[in-house]
Enzyme design. Structure first.
Site, mmCIF file in Angstrom:
data_model
loop_
_atom_site.group_PDB
_atom_site.id
_atom_site.type_symbol
_atom_site.label_atom_id
_atom_site.label_comp_id
_atom_site.label_asym_id
_atom_site.label_seq_id
_atom_site.Cartn_x
_atom_site.Cartn_y
_atom_site.Cartn_z
ATOM 1 N N SER A 164 0.832 -1.206 0.000
ATOM 2 C CA SER A 164 0.000 0.000 0.000
ATOM 3 C C SER A 164 0.861 1.248 0.000
ATOM 4 C CB SER A 164 -0.918 0.072 1.217
ATOM 5 O OG SER A 164 -0.937 -1.053 1.976
ATOM 6 N N HIS A 174 -2.452 -3.059 -6.538
ATOM 7 C CA HIS A 174 -2.987 -2.682 -5.233
ATOM 8 C C HIS A 174 -4.479 -2.992 -5.180
ATOM 9 C CE1 HIS A 174 -3.704 0.576 -1.986
ATOM 10 N NE2 HIS A 174 -3.311 -0.535 -1.428
ATOM 11 N N GLU A 178 -5.504 -0.742 -8.280
ATOM 12 C CA GLU A 178 -4.560 0.239 -8.821
ATOM 13 C C GLU A 178 -3.396 -0.555 -9.405
ATOM 14 O OE1 GLU A 178 -4.631 4.294 -6.300
ATOM 15 O OE2 GLU A 178 -4.084 2.562 -5.089
ATOM 16 N N ASN A 220 -5.003 5.919 -1.560
ATOM 17 C CA ASN A 220 -4.628 6.161 -0.167
ATOM 18 C C ASN A 220 -4.408 7.632 0.133
ATOM 19 O OD1 ASN A 220 -4.940 3.872 1.337
ATOM 20 N ND2 ASN A 220 -3.010 2.985 0.639
#
Ligand SMILES: NC(=O)c1ccc[n+]([C@@H]2O[C@H](COP(=O)([O-])OP(=O)(O)OC[C@H]3O[C@@H](n4cnc5c(N)ncnc54)[C@H](O)[C@@H]3O)[C@@H](O)[C@H]2O)c1
Length: 282
Positions: A119, A142, A154, A192
């Site tokens: 992450s 991701h 992602e 994120n």
């Protein structure tokens, strides 16, 4: 079918369900964890996920008998040599991931693509742990939790990732029912950065006594149309993980991602969310 045999390393929350989505899409899957007990627990958890899916009408009733046997539990990485793709989902620790990737680089075939579900660690940095020849076949994927339900992936090329591998990965994600977006290899990628900007502001609202965690979650669900509020999400995924990601984002982008003091207190007190029995919700 792109990537017929898929290896997954790490059978925790993410790795187990990454294995599941590939198995659901007809792939042969190999699943390894450093801790064999976690591997058994993962299979039990996956059975529960499939049962729930059957109850909700998402899967055919025979899914458990058909899909779970496609996932082979592996005590070691030695028999990953026939994998077309290996997705790493071990602890979010550069040293731990580096050691997994240097082992994989030795053990898998030259054609195998290596992917990380990190992450927060740079894909290019992780790619530097494998041989130069492999770096064109190294990529970030991701996934989001719970992987069996969340559609987004992602896809993150590193500095040396071959554009053909990016295309292949985007198509493989589509084949397993996900919607990929291509994102640059920047700290926090795209989601994120968005998520933690919101989590930090939500935590600030609680600190200022503007509203309770429960009410902010209601606001996000009913006012913004989010399926889950930030505090429920932090409790489900462990508050310490959010804190760790914010510390990394803060180092990269400065004070706009500085973790709020109350969050540090919660983690310091061991109130780490659902798994620990107490978090923002008791
Ligand atoms: N939890 C989330 O919501 C989320 C979302 C997106 C990405 N991620 C990322 O996915 C990765 C895994 O996260 P998680 O939440 O599944 O963690 P987790 O702690 O649930 O699982 C990690 C697993 O890796 C295993 N492991 C550790 N070192 C290993 C090694 N050397 N070899 C084999 N197995 C090893 C552990 O035994 C554990 O079962 C992390 O990089 C995390 O940042 C997590």
């Amino acid at each position: 079918m792109i990537f017929k045999t898929v290896g997954v390393v790490g059978s925790g929350l993410m790795g187990s369900e990454i294995a599941l989505v590939f198995a659901l899409a007809g792939r042969r899957v190999k699943l390894h964890d450093a801790n064999p007990t976690f591997l058994d627990q993962a299979m039990t958890r996956l059975e529960r996920v499939l049962h729930k899916g059957v109850d909700r009408g998402l899967y055919e009733p025979d899914v458990i008998d058909v899909v779970l046997p496609r996932i082979e539990r592996c005590a070691a990485l030695d028999n990953y040599s026939d994998c077309d793709l290996v997705v790493e989902a071990v602890f979010e620790d550069e040293k731990v991931k580096a050691s997994v990737f240097s082992d994989l680089d030795r053990l898998v075939s030259n054609d195998c693509v290596l992917a990380s579900n990190t992450s927060s660690i740079s894909i290019t940095t992780l790619a530097s742990k494998v041989s130069e020849a492999r770096r064109s076949r190294f990529i970030g994927t991701h996934f989001f939790s719970p992987v069996s339900r969340m559609k987004l992936v992602e896809v993150i090329p590193g500095l040396d990732t071959d554009p053909l591998i990016v295309d292949q990965m985007m198509n493989a994600c589509r084949e397993i029912g996900k919607t990929p977006i291509e994102v640059k290899d920047v700290v926090g990628f795209a989601v994120n950065r968005l998520l933690h900007a919101m989590m930090i502001e939500a935590t600030r609202l609680v600190e200022e006594g503007v509203a309770s965690p429960e009410d902010i979650d209601v606001a996000c669900r009913l006012g913004l149309g989010h399926p889950i509020g930030p505090f429920q999400l932090m409790d489900a995924t462990q508050i310490s993980l959010s804190l760790q990601v914010q510390e990394i984002l803060c180092e990269a982008y400065g004070d706009r991602f500085k973790p709020r003091p109350i969050m540090k207190q919660m983690v310091g007190a061991g109130y780490n969310g659902k798994k620990s029995g107490r978090g923002w919700y008791k």
